[in-house]
Scaffold this motif. Structure first.
Motif, PDB file in Angstrom:
ATOM      1  N   GLN A   1       0.819  -1.198   0.000  1.00  0.00           N
ATOM      2  CA  GLN A   1       0.000   0.000   0.000  1.00  0.00           C
ATOM      3  C   GLN A   1       0.860   1.258   0.000  1.00  0.00           C
ATOM      4  N   VAL A   2       0.327   2.271  -0.659  1.00  0.00           N
ATOM      5  CA  VAL A   2       0.975   3.574  -0.698  1.00  0.00           C
ATOM      6  C   VAL A   2       0.702   4.261   0.640  1.00  0.00           C
ATOM      7  N   PRO A   3       1.711   4.938   1.230  1.00  0.00           N
ATOM      8  CA  PRO A   3       1.471   5.628   2.501  1.00  0.00           C
ATOM      9  C   PRO A   3       0.378   6.679   2.366  1.00  0.00           C
ATOM     10  N   ALA A   4      -0.284   6.950   3.469  1.00  0.00           N
ATOM     11  CA  ALA A   4      -1.330   7.958   3.482  1.00  0.00           C
ATOM     12  C   ALA A   4      -0.741   9.333   3.199  1.00  0.00           C
ATOM     13  N   SER A   5      -1.563  10.211   2.641  1.00  0.00           N
ATOM     14  CA  SER A   5      -1.141  11.596   2.443  1.00  0.00           C
ATOM     15  C   SER A   5      -0.937  12.241   3.802  1.00  0.00           C
ATOM     16  N   PHE A   6      -0.060  13.233   3.874  1.00  0.00           N
ATOM     17  CA  PHE A   6       0.251  13.874   5.144  1.00  0.00           C
ATOM     18  C   PHE A   6       0.841  15.248   4.891  1.00  0.00           C
ATOM     19  N   SER A   7       0.985  16.031   5.953  1.00  0.00           N
ATOM     20  CA  SER A   7       1.693  17.303   5.862  1.00  0.00           C
ATOM     21  C   SER A   7       2.620  17.420   7.066  1.00  0.00           C
ATOM     22  N   VAL A   8       3.671  18.207   6.891  1.00  0.00           N
ATOM     23  CA  VAL A   8       4.663  18.421   7.939  1.00  0.00           C
ATOM     24  C   VAL A   8       5.006  19.904   7.937  1.00  0.00           C
ATOM     25  N   TYR A   9       5.052  20.514   9.121  1.00  0.00           N
ATOM     26  CA  TYR A   9       5.492  21.897   9.218  1.00  0.00           C
ATOM     27  C   TYR A   9       7.020  21.866   9.251  1.00  0.00           C
ATOM     28  N   VAL A  10       7.653  22.141   8.135  1.00  0.00           N
ATOM     29  CA  VAL A  10       9.094  21.945   7.942  1.00  0.00           C
ATOM     30  C   VAL A  10       9.957  22.730   8.936  1.00  0.00           C
ATOM     31  N   PRO A  11       9.633  23.999   9.248  1.00  0.00           N
ATOM     32  CA  PRO A  11      10.522  24.739  10.153  1.00  0.00           C
ATOM     33  C   PRO A  11      10.676  24.104  11.539  1.00  0.00           C
ATOM     34  N   ASP A  12       9.644  23.396  12.022  1.00  0.00           N
ATOM     35  CA  ASP A  12       9.699  22.820  13.370  1.00  0.00           C
ATOM     36  C   ASP A  12       9.878  21.301  13.388  1.00  0.00           C
ATOM     37  N   ALA A  13       9.994  20.670  12.236  1.00  0.00           N
ATOM     38  CA  ALA A  13      10.097  19.212  12.184  1.00  0.00           C
ATOM     39  C   ALA A  13      11.332  18.740  12.957  1.00  0.00           C
ATOM     40  N   GLU A  14      11.139  17.698  13.759  1.00  0.00           N
ATOM     41  CA  GLU A  14      12.253  17.133  14.528  1.00  0.00           C
ATOM     42  C   GLU A  14      13.119  16.284  13.612  1.00  0.00           C
ATOM     43  N   LEU A  15      14.414  16.553  13.608  1.00  0.00           N
ATOM     44  CA  LEU A  15      15.357  15.852  12.741  1.00  0.00           C
ATOM     45  C   LEU A  15      16.274  14.981  13.578  1.00  0.00           C
ATOM     46  N   VAL A  16      16.891  13.999  12.922  1.00  0.00           N
ATOM     47  CA  VAL A  16      17.824  13.103  13.609  1.00  0.00           C
ATOM     48  C   VAL A  16      19.215  13.263  13.004  1.00  0.00           C
ATOM     49  N   PRO A  17      20.256  13.019  13.801  1.00  0.00           N
ATOM     50  CA  PRO A  17      21.626  13.149  13.277  1.00  0.00           C
ATOM     51  C   PRO A  17      21.866  12.235  12.079  1.00  0.00           C
ATOM     52  N   GLU A  18      22.589  12.753  11.099  1.00  0.00           N
ATOM     53  CA  GLU A  18      23.015  11.977   9.935  1.00  0.00           C
ATOM     54  C   GLU A  18      24.533  12.074   9.867  1.00  0.00           C
ATOM     55  N   PRO A  19      25.190  10.945   9.686  1.00  0.00           N
ATOM     56  CA  PRO A  19      26.658  10.998   9.646  1.00  0.00           C
ATOM     57  C   PRO A  19      27.166  11.796   8.453  1.00  0.00           C
ATOM     58  N   LEU A  20      28.220  12.563   8.694  1.00  0.00           N
ATOM     59  CA  LEU A  20      28.886  13.326   7.643  1.00  0.00           C
ATOM     60  C   LEU A  20      30.301  12.788   7.564  1.00  0.00           C
ATOM     61  N   ASP A  21      30.694  12.297   6.405  1.00  0.00           N
ATOM     62  CA  ASP A  21      32.044  11.758   6.213  1.00  0.00           C
ATOM     63  C   ASP A  21      33.058  12.866   6.490  1.00  0.00           C
ATOM     64  N   PRO A  22      33.972  12.653   7.438  1.00  0.00           N
ATOM     65  CA  PRO A  22      34.973  13.682   7.754  1.00  0.00           C
ATOM     66  C   PRO A  22      35.764  14.147   6.527  1.00  0.00           C
ATOM     67  N   ALA A  23      35.904  13.291   5.521  1.00  0.00           N
ATOM     68  CA  ALA A  23      36.628  13.663   4.303  1.00  0.00           C
ATOM     69  C   ALA A  23      35.889  14.755   3.524  1.00  0.00           C
ATOM     70  N   GLN A  24      34.583  14.934   3.780  1.00  0.00           N
ATOM     71  CA  GLN A  24      33.801  15.959   3.081  1.00  0.00           C
ATOM     72  C   GLN A  24      33.970  17.336   3.715  1.00  0.00           C
ATOM     73  N   ILE A  25      34.448  17.403   4.947  1.00  0.00           N
ATOM     74  CA  ILE A  25      34.545  18.672   5.661  1.00  0.00           C
ATOM     75  C   ILE A  25      35.802  19.418   5.238  1.00  0.00           C
ATOM     76  N   VAL A  26      35.600  20.613   4.700  1.00  0.00           N
ATOM     77  CA  VAL A  26      36.700  21.475   4.278  1.00  0.00           C
ATOM     78  C   VAL A  26      37.112  22.378   5.430  1.00  0.00           C
ATOM     79  N   SER A  27      36.125  22.950   6.123  1.00  0.00           N
ATOM     80  CA  SER A  27      36.421  23.802   7.276  1.00  0.00           C
ATOM     81  C   SER A  27      35.210  23.882   8.189  1.00  0.00           C
ATOM     82  N   GLY A  28      35.467  24.277   9.436  1.00  0.00           N
ATOM     83  CA  GLY A  28      34.405  24.386  10.416  1.00  0.00           C
ATOM     84  C   GLY A  28      34.075  23.030  11.015  1.00  0.00           C
ATOM     85  N   ASP A  29      32.942  22.980  11.698  1.00  0.00           N
ATOM     86  CA  ASP A  29      32.483  21.759  12.355  1.00  0.00           C
ATOM     87  C   ASP A  29      30.999  21.559  12.046  1.00  0.00           C
ATOM     88  N   PRO A  30      30.652  21.425  10.748  1.00  0.00           N
ATOM     89  CA  PRO A  30      29.247  21.330  10.386  1.00  0.00           C
ATOM     90  C   PRO A  30      28.609  20.038  10.905  1.00  0.00           C
TER      91      PRO A  30
END
Length: 120
Positions: free
Chosen positions: A6-35
């Motif tokens: 079955q196709v998931p039900a239609s839905f809406s999300v308020y993007v500015p307040d949506a709770e996000l989870v950490p996603e790994p960032l490959d250290p080789a991609q980081i040029v500067s800073g601590d993103p």
């Protein structure tokens, strides 16, 4: 059709307040800073080739090789340099298309949050 097909039900999300989870960032991609990258997949096609979600990155400079993507910036600002192509200044309300295989450098000036659709 079975429950798994079955196709998931239609839905809406308020993007500015949506709770996000950490996603790994490959250290080789980081040029500067601590993103730090967080995100949330909102929906994915059964074959995994269509993905829709929310993604956020804090200030810093990172490199990436892009998928075929359309996104809209909800908040924040960045400069995206496409190797051999354009330099994109993006901020709230901007829609952006990146081509599969584009090699990019993202300079994130203010924490950037976007809603995206990726086609693999």
């Amino acid at each position: 059709m079975t429950t798994n097909d079955q196709v998931p039900a239609s839905f809406s999300v308020y993007v500015p307040d949506a709770e996000l989870v950490p996603e790994p960032l490959d250290p080789a991609q980081i040029v500067s800073g601590d993103p730090v990258v967080t995100g949330k997949v909102l929906s994915e096609s059964a074959d995994g080739r269509q993905i829709r979600g929310i993604w956020q990155i804090t200030p810093g400079v990172v490199t990436d090789t892009e998928a075929n993507e359309l996104f809209v910036v909800v908040s924040g600002r960045a400069t995206v340099e496409v190797e051999g192509g354009a330099t994109l200044e993006i901020g709230p309300g901007d829609a952006c298309v990146l081509r599969e295989g584009d090699r990019t450098t993202w300079t994130v000036h203010e924490t950037l949050r976007k809603a995206y659709h990726i086609s693999l």
